[in-house]
Design a protein around this motif. Sequence first.
Motif, PDB file in Angstrom:
ATOM      1  N   ILE A  47       2.950   6.383  -1.332  1.00 14.08           N
ATOM      2  CA  ILE A  47       3.615   6.648  -2.612  1.00 14.08           C
ATOM      3  C   ILE A  47       2.767   7.584  -3.467  1.00 14.08           C
ATOM      4  N   ILE A  48       1.467   7.329  -3.529  1.00 14.15           N
ATOM      5  CA  ILE A  48       0.586   8.199  -4.309  1.00 14.15           C
ATOM      6  C   ILE A  48       0.577   9.606  -3.720  1.00 14.15           C
ATOM      7  N   SER A  49       0.543   9.713  -2.404  1.00 19.69           N
ATOM      8  CA  SER A  49       0.543  11.037  -1.762  1.00 19.69           C
ATOM      9  C   SER A  49       1.829  11.784  -2.057  1.00 19.69           C
ATOM     10  N   TRP A  50       2.961  11.123  -1.975  1.00 21.86           N
ATOM     11  CA  TRP A  50       4.232  11.782  -2.265  1.00 21.86           C
ATOM     12  C   TRP A  50       4.294  12.244  -3.720  1.00 21.86           C
ATOM     13  N   LEU A  51       3.778  11.420  -4.628  1.00 26.42           N
ATOM     14  CA  LEU A  51       3.826  11.788  -6.043  1.00 26.42           C
ATOM     15  C   LEU A  51       2.885  12.942  -6.350  1.00 26.42           C
ATOM     16  N   THR A  52       1.672  12.905  -5.807  1.00 27.10           N
ATOM     17  CA  THR A  52       0.710  13.968  -6.102  1.00 27.10           C
ATOM     18  C   THR A  52       1.123  15.296  -5.482  1.00 27.10           C
ATOM     19  N   GLN A  53       1.837  15.253  -4.374  1.00 31.99           N
ATOM     20  CA  GLN A  53       2.268  16.497  -3.706  1.00 31.99           C
ATOM     21  C   GLN A  53       3.730  16.826  -3.987  1.00 31.99           C
ATOM     22  N   ALA A  54       4.324  16.168  -4.984  1.00 36.14           N
ATOM     23  CA  ALA A  54       5.759  16.324  -5.220  1.00 36.14           C
ATOM     24  C   ALA A  54       6.137  17.754  -5.585  1.00 36.14           C
ATOM     25  N   THR A  55       5.341  18.410  -6.420  1.00 32.44           N
ATOM     26  CA  THR A  55       5.661  19.790  -6.802  1.00 32.44           C
ATOM     27  C   THR A  55       5.695  20.699  -5.583  1.00 32.44           C
TER      28      THR A  55
ATOM     29  N   VAL B 169      -1.381  -1.877  -6.923  1.00 40.91           N
ATOM     30  CA  VAL B 169      -1.008  -1.894  -8.337  1.00 40.91           C
ATOM     31  C   VAL B 169      -1.164  -0.505  -8.950  1.00 40.91           C
ATOM     32  N   VAL B 170      -2.215   0.219  -8.565  1.00 39.19           N
ATOM     33  CA  VAL B 170      -2.405   1.589  -9.057  1.00 39.19           C
ATOM     34  C   VAL B 170      -1.200   2.449  -8.687  1.00 39.19           C
ATOM     35  N   ALA B 171      -0.713   2.318  -7.452  1.00 38.11           N
ATOM     36  CA  ALA B 171       0.456   3.101  -7.017  1.00 38.11           C
ATOM     37  C   ALA B 171       1.683   2.777  -7.853  1.00 38.11           C
ATOM     38  N   LEU B 172       1.842   1.507  -8.225  1.00 35.15           N
ATOM     39  CA  LEU B 172       2.994   1.128  -9.042  1.00 35.15           C
ATOM     40  C   LEU B 172       2.894   1.712 -10.450  1.00 35.15           C
ATOM     41  N   VAL B 173       1.683   1.774 -10.992  1.00 31.70           N
ATOM     42  CA  VAL B 173       1.517   2.400 -12.312  1.00 31.70           C
ATOM     43  C   VAL B 173       1.824   3.895 -12.215  1.00 31.70           C
ATOM     44  N   PHE B 174       1.327   4.539 -11.158  1.00 32.17           N
ATOM     45  CA  PHE B 174       1.665   5.949 -10.945  1.00 32.17           C
ATOM     46  C   PHE B 174       3.185   6.136 -10.906  1.00 32.17           C
TER      47      PHE B 174
END
Length: 612
Positions: free
Chosen positions: A180-188, A230-235
Amino acid sequence: MGIWNGSAGPLQAVARNLVGTLAGKGHAHTPGGAVSRGGLRERTQLATLLVELWSQTVLARIGGRAVPLGYVPVPVPERLLIAPQDLRTGDATVASEIYSGRFAFAGKVMALDGRTVFELVPPSVEWAEALHGFGWLRHLKAANTTIARANARALVGDFIRDPGKAKAVAARPDVAARRIISWLTQATFLLQDADHDFYRRFMRSLAKQVRQLRRMASDAPDGYPRLIAVVALVFAGLCMSDQPRLLKAAQKRLAEELDRQILPDGGPLTRNPGMLIELLLDLLPLRQAFTARNQQAPAALMNAVDRMMPMLRFFRHGDGAFAHFHGMGHTAADQLATILAFDDARGAPVANAPYSGYQRLDARSLMLIADTGPPPPAVASWEAHASCLAFEFSSARQRIVINCGVPEVHREMWRQVARSTAAHSTAVIADTSSCRFLQGGSMTRIFGAPIVAGPKHVEVQRGTRNNALLLRASHDGYAEAFNLLHQRSWRLALEGNRLDGEDIFKPVEESGALPAETFAIRFHLHPSVTVERLDDPHTALLSLPNGEAWAFAAPHLPLVVEESVDLAASGGPRRTSQLVLTGEVARTPRVIWTFVRTREAQSVPPVRPGRG
């Protein structure tokens, strides 16, 4: 693996296994069938472990929340509001490998041969973790080409259609969180020029994964896996539109976990120094994400980062590598440098970390770090080591004494060896570790291999005397099995040229007798250290790459040089040496040893360009 998923079945199964364990199944007994004191203590630890796991899970689900995190609605977002920064560096050459159909993770290379990567049978669990964590998207982004972007979308689309052969690994909370974090950080990068169909599938899949993770977060193993979930959920709450309830619930849970898992001196509950690096690589972008949303970051997040930063310098040797304790492996220098760039204070490291259970001595170019704490709580000891009173020692940029550490890949192969006391620079009694690990049977499938018995009381004293820094510590990890205490003292000369040590074995009761057991005091050496035996059987000469030379001497015992291995070396395990002092506890209850610098580092003149 979680033990509670909303039904009583798994918990009942654990309880039945625990009853069998408490009845004495698979444990040593004294003559006549009476349970030994050590066995009873271990069973008590197991019972406590079960209660702690159960209570943590229940409290996480119902404790003090109007709507528990696991039940917060997560609607499919209309758009992404921000894309967080990824502090981990990408490599465009890896993107070329991926485009050609070669996926190299965790020391294994797999070729597609006409299949999707998710249809492949993973060669190892570590390979599957890397694949399904999608951290490799940063390499495709580093290439920054239209082809790389199309390749990334195709691979993400393949996963959305079918996660493939490693569904169980992909569904693990820590792996799902990393994805989830990887998808969000590379979303652009992923969504630039994407068609509407891919955009909607991406958003629906992201929401689905967040829903699954918020249900599983409480079941994640304690320590880093639970925190990163939990960090991923906050992201997700910050980046995805229409998620106010998720963000509020996840923020509260993150504050609770950070307050519990990041100790007052900044060390982690697991006692693994590497957790500081991994966690800060996500907490620092998370802090920036709150700013990007014009929201104030939670005080617990700010305070945790402020506490953790000084501990980065605490664990660093002169060459930048972290000390090898409790699961720490190879230090990624680029990642550490990136984090330290955020450290505005840049102060000297603290010397005393009592909550984390570590001590540090510095004298000019010399540095010593010692493990002076009991193992972490059982629920957070899945990767902890039996390393009490072990130490590492370095001179400037040259490491001399190390612990074996853990490898980057093939960890399961080395896990039992790496966690043993013998893999650390300390004293071992009767080839027995100072901690006992849960091993074998159905219990390990549920609990992993936590520490179920080990040092309970570790006493520490610091001081300065006669132009030297003094550190003394003792532990009772061998009290149950051998009725003895191990005490170790270090004396580091302020001139920066000498380290004196002393190991003492004492009976638990003053009037008691020491056992007729053997001991081995081990000093694992860094692979760059060359050992030369001298005519004196008690002495060895150590040569360092910078020309520096040290003599090691132990006047009362013959010195043996044996093979060892640096498991945490860059590129994989490397053969090295260890200095070993052996004897019988009852006959030699006191052992003194010394490292003395005999030659300073040689300065190499700069090479002048030739004249042509």
